[in-house]
Scaffold this motif. Structure first.
Motif, PDB file in Angstrom:
ATOM      1  N   UNK A 161      18.244 -11.703 -21.708  1.00  0.00           N
ATOM      2  CA  UNK A 161      17.792 -11.524 -23.088  1.00  0.00           C
ATOM      3  C   UNK A 161      16.623 -12.458 -23.365  1.00  0.00           C
ATOM      4  N   UNK A 162      16.686 -13.661 -22.828  1.00  0.00           N
ATOM      5  CA  UNK A 162      15.580 -14.593 -22.985  1.00  0.00           C
ATOM      6  C   UNK A 162      14.302 -14.003 -22.403  1.00  0.00           C
ATOM      7  N   UNK A 163      14.386 -13.407 -21.237  1.00  0.00           N
ATOM      8  CA  UNK A 163      13.200 -12.803 -20.611  1.00  0.00           C
ATOM      9  C   UNK A 163      12.684 -11.634 -21.434  1.00  0.00           C
ATOM     10  N   UNK A 164      13.603 -10.855 -22.010  1.00  0.00           N
ATOM     11  CA  UNK A 164      13.187  -9.713 -22.825  1.00  0.00           C
ATOM     12  C   UNK A 164      12.383 -10.185 -24.036  1.00  0.00           C
ATOM     13  N   UNK A 165      12.745 -11.320 -24.607  1.00  0.00           N
ATOM     14  CA  UNK A 165      11.993 -11.846 -25.744  1.00  0.00           C
ATOM     15  C   UNK A 165      10.759 -12.636 -25.323  1.00  0.00           C
ATOM     16  N   UNK A 166      10.841 -13.319 -24.200  1.00  0.00           N
ATOM     17  CA  UNK A 166       9.774 -14.235 -23.815  1.00  0.00           C
ATOM     18  C   UNK A 166       8.542 -13.524 -23.265  1.00  0.00           C
ATOM     19  N   UNK A 167       8.713 -12.502 -22.448  1.00  0.00           N
ATOM     20  CA  UNK A 167       7.558 -11.846 -21.835  1.00  0.00           C
ATOM     21  C   UNK A 167       6.670 -11.140 -22.853  1.00  0.00           C
ATOM     22  N   UNK A 168       7.190 -10.330 -23.761  1.00  0.00           N
ATOM     23  CA  UNK A 168       6.285  -9.726 -24.749  1.00  0.00           C
ATOM     24  C   UNK A 168       5.628 -10.773 -25.654  1.00  0.00           C
ATOM     25  N   UNK A 169       6.369 -11.797 -25.990  1.00  0.00           N
ATOM     26  CA  UNK A 169       5.806 -12.863 -26.816  1.00  0.00           C
ATOM     27  C   UNK A 169       4.643 -13.540 -26.095  1.00  0.00           C
ATOM     28  N   UNK A 170       4.803 -13.790 -24.793  1.00  0.00           N
ATOM     29  CA  UNK A 170       3.756 -14.456 -24.032  1.00  0.00           C
ATOM     30  C   UNK A 170       2.500 -13.589 -23.923  1.00  0.00           C
ATOM     31  N   UNK A 171       2.664 -12.281 -23.952  1.00  0.00           N
ATOM     32  CA  UNK A 171       1.503 -11.400 -23.843  1.00  0.00           C
ATOM     33  C   UNK A 171       0.634 -11.401 -25.098  1.00  0.00           C
ATOM     34  N   UNK A 172       1.240 -11.625 -26.258  1.00  0.00           N
ATOM     35  CA  UNK A 172       0.472 -11.541 -27.501  1.00  0.00           C
ATOM     36  C   UNK A 172       0.280 -12.893 -28.192  1.00  0.00           C
ATOM     37  N   UNK A 173       0.667 -13.984 -27.562  1.00  0.00           N
ATOM     38  CA  UNK A 173       0.599 -15.294 -28.217  1.00  0.00           C
ATOM     39  C   UNK A 173      -0.846 -15.689 -28.536  1.00  0.00           C
TER      40      UNK A 173
END
Length: 118
Positions: free
Chosen positions: A71-83
């Motif tokens: 779940x952490x990866x599911x939230x972290x990867x999209x967030x990292x793409x648009x930060x």
């Protein structure tokens, strides 16, 4: 009141659809239960003895840890793409808190010795 009527009608329609599907399967599917067909089958090995075996709770801990980090990866990867383009410093702080809570949980599990295989 008409909104509730629409919700009730859609609910009844859904229940009727499921009941119709179950009824059609029951009426159309062949049924020939034999002892060989209803026997438990696990990886090509015939069952021996009763089906009860005491399992270790450690596997549950590993499964829960995996789900937590997935779940952490599911939230972290999209967030990292648009930060860099859309999110600001507040989002960075929120994600730091989120990852910090996960790190604290992992340290707690490690300190209690739940990550050992033996």
């Amino acid at each position: 009141m008409s909104d509730y009527l629409v919700v009730a009608l859609v609910t009844l329609l859904g229940v009727a659809l499921v009941a119709t599907a179950f009824g059609a399967r029951r009426a159309l599917a062949p049924s020939d239960p034999t002892p060989e067909k209803v026997t438990t089958y696990e990886s090509g090995v015939d069952p021996v003895g009763d089906g009860w075996q005491q399992g270790s709770v450690r596997y549950l801990v590993y499964a829960l840890l995996y789900v937590g980090f997935a779940v952490d990866a599911v939230y972290l990867f999209p967030w990292a793409l648009v930060i860099r383009t859309h999110l600001g410093v507040a989002s960075l702080v929120e994600m730091a808190v989120f990852v910090g809570v996960l790190v604290i949980a992992l340290l707690h599990v490690w300190r209690r010795g739940l990550l050992r295989w033996w």
